[in-house]
Scaffold this motif. Structure first.
Motif, PDB file in Angstrom:
ATOM      1  N   MET A  10       0.844  -1.182   0.000  1.00 51.33           N
ATOM      2  CA  MET A  10       0.000   0.000   0.000  1.00 51.33           C
ATOM      3  C   MET A  10       0.885   1.240   0.000  1.00 51.33           C
ATOM      4  N   ILE A  11       0.454   2.257  -0.748  1.00 52.55           N
ATOM      5  CA  ILE A  11       1.108   3.557  -0.680  1.00 52.55           C
ATOM      6  C   ILE A  11       0.086   4.571  -0.199  1.00 52.55           C
ATOM      7  N   ILE A  12       0.511   5.425   0.728  1.00 47.60           N
ATOM      8  CA  ILE A  12      -0.359   6.451   1.302  1.00 47.60           C
ATOM      9  C   ILE A  12       0.264   7.812   1.044  1.00 47.60           C
ATOM     10  N   HIS A  13      -0.538   8.739   0.527  1.00 45.34           N
ATOM     11  CA  HIS A  13      -0.089  10.122   0.343  1.00 45.34           C
ATOM     12  C   HIS A  13      -0.957  11.019   1.215  1.00 45.34           C
ATOM     13  N   SER A  14      -0.300  11.876   1.993  1.00 45.71           N
ATOM     14  CA  SER A  14      -1.007  12.695   2.978  1.00 45.71           C
ATOM     15  C   SER A  14      -1.304  14.110   2.497  1.00 45.71           C
ATOM     16  N   GLY A  15      -1.294  14.340   1.187  1.00 44.26           N
ATOM     17  CA  GLY A  15      -1.712  15.629   0.650  1.00 44.26           C
ATOM     18  C   GLY A  15      -0.585  16.570   0.292  1.00 44.26           C
ATOM     19  N   ASP A  16      -0.960  17.630  -0.445  1.00 42.39           N
ATOM     20  CA  ASP A  16      -0.030  18.594  -1.042  1.00 42.39           C
ATOM     21  C   ASP A  16       0.767  17.940  -2.160  1.00 42.39           C
ATOM     22  N   PHE A  17       0.046  17.522  -3.205  1.00 39.20           N
ATOM     23  CA  PHE A  17       0.694  17.013  -4.407  1.00 39.20           C
ATOM     24  C   PHE A  17       0.621  18.042  -5.520  1.00 39.20           C
ATOM     25  N   SER A  18       0.382  19.299  -5.148  1.00 41.12           N
ATOM     26  CA  SER A  18       0.375  20.424  -6.085  1.00 41.12           C
ATOM     27  C   SER A  18       0.823  21.659  -5.320  1.00 41.12           C
ATOM     28  N   ASN A  19       0.934  22.779  -6.029  1.00 43.19           N
ATOM     29  CA  ASN A  19       1.455  23.975  -5.361  1.00 43.19           C
ATOM     30  C   ASN A  19       0.717  25.261  -5.721  1.00 43.19           C
ATOM     31  N   LYS A  20       0.239  25.384  -6.968  1.00 39.60           N
ATOM     32  CA  LYS A  20      -0.392  26.631  -7.412  1.00 39.60           C
ATOM     33  C   LYS A  20      -1.665  26.902  -6.605  1.00 39.60           C
ATOM     34  N   LYS A  21      -1.795  28.138  -6.112  1.00 43.33           N
ATOM     35  CA  LYS A  21      -2.944  28.486  -5.296  1.00 43.33           C
ATOM     36  C   LYS A  21      -4.205  28.664  -6.134  1.00 43.33           C
ATOM     37  N   ASP A  22      -4.070  29.268  -7.311  1.00 46.27           N
ATOM     38  CA  ASP A  22      -5.206  29.453  -8.200  1.00 46.27           C
ATOM     39  C   ASP A  22      -5.721  28.096  -8.654  1.00 46.27           C
TER      40      ASP A  22
END
Length: 210
Positions: free
Chosen positions: A1-13
């Motif tokens: 299993m792979i778990i990602h805890s968020g923030d896989f992008s950066n642009k605010k718009d």
């Protein structure tokens, strides 16, 4: 299993953010790993705006959790993207509002995934200088820390607060345990404040038994 805890992008718009999120989904879906689980983070604005939907991720074989749980091979996993207020980003609430979110964590959860750390655990950040002296603060959620102490899942995965080389070096990525608590706390953040554009950590590999 792979778990990602968020923030896989950066642009605010959220219009520009969509392309970053879709690129991540393409990559995440391509991994040769049976179960792929994630929550969003405060930078993933196109998900909060509903431009990228949970259905799109589900169609790519990704399990997206937003204040919800899933059972995988006997493990009860609960996840949420929410964090305490820190600027004007996605999935942020006041601490008293967050408490009602954390209260929905099942008492028998085995794994909890949040974007925010619990307060006091791998959540120290550089917050500027006062008269030339570096100032730091703990950014995690206090009510989340209380709820995790109550539930004591085997594993608590989070991110949000990175390592920092601003002021004095601060290291948040990695794992920690607390005496008298069975929970493994895992900050999987992969970047370092002040060193943007470079991966400085590769997450944590953890083996658990129930």
């Amino acid at each position: 299993m792979i778990i990602h805890s968020g923030d896989f992008s950066n642009k605010k718009d959220f219009i520009r953010n969509e392309n970053e999120v879709l690129q991540f989904i393409d990559w995440f879906a391509s991994l040769d790993i049976k179960y792929k689980v994630l929550v969003a983070g405060n930078h993933d604005t196109s998900i909060e705006a509903g431009i990228v939907t949970p259905e799109q991720m589900k169609n790519r074989g990704i399990i997206y959790l937003e204040n919800a749980s899933v059972k995988i091979e006997g493990l009860l996993i609960w996840g949420s993207p929410y964090t305490p207020l820190y600027g004007e980003w996605a999935f942020m609430q006041e601490e008293h509002e967050l408490a009602s979110v954390w209260n929905t964590i099942p008492d028998d959860a085995d794994i909890v995934i949040t974007h925010t750390p619990p307060r006091g655990i791998l959540d120290l950040t550089f917050d500027g200088e006062i008269d030339g002296v570096p100032y730091y603060r703990l950014c995690g959620s206090e009510s989340l820390a209380e709820r995790i102490n109550e539930v004591q899942p085997v594993l608590h995965c989070f991110g949000h607060i990175h390592n920092s080389r601003q002021g004095t070096n601060v290291f948040n990525s990695g794992t920690r345990t607390k005496e008298g608590n069975r929970t493994i706390y895992s900050n999987g953040s992969c970047s370092t404040d002040g060193m943007w554009g470079r991966i400085t950590s590769h997450g944590n590999v953890i083996e658990i038994s129930i």
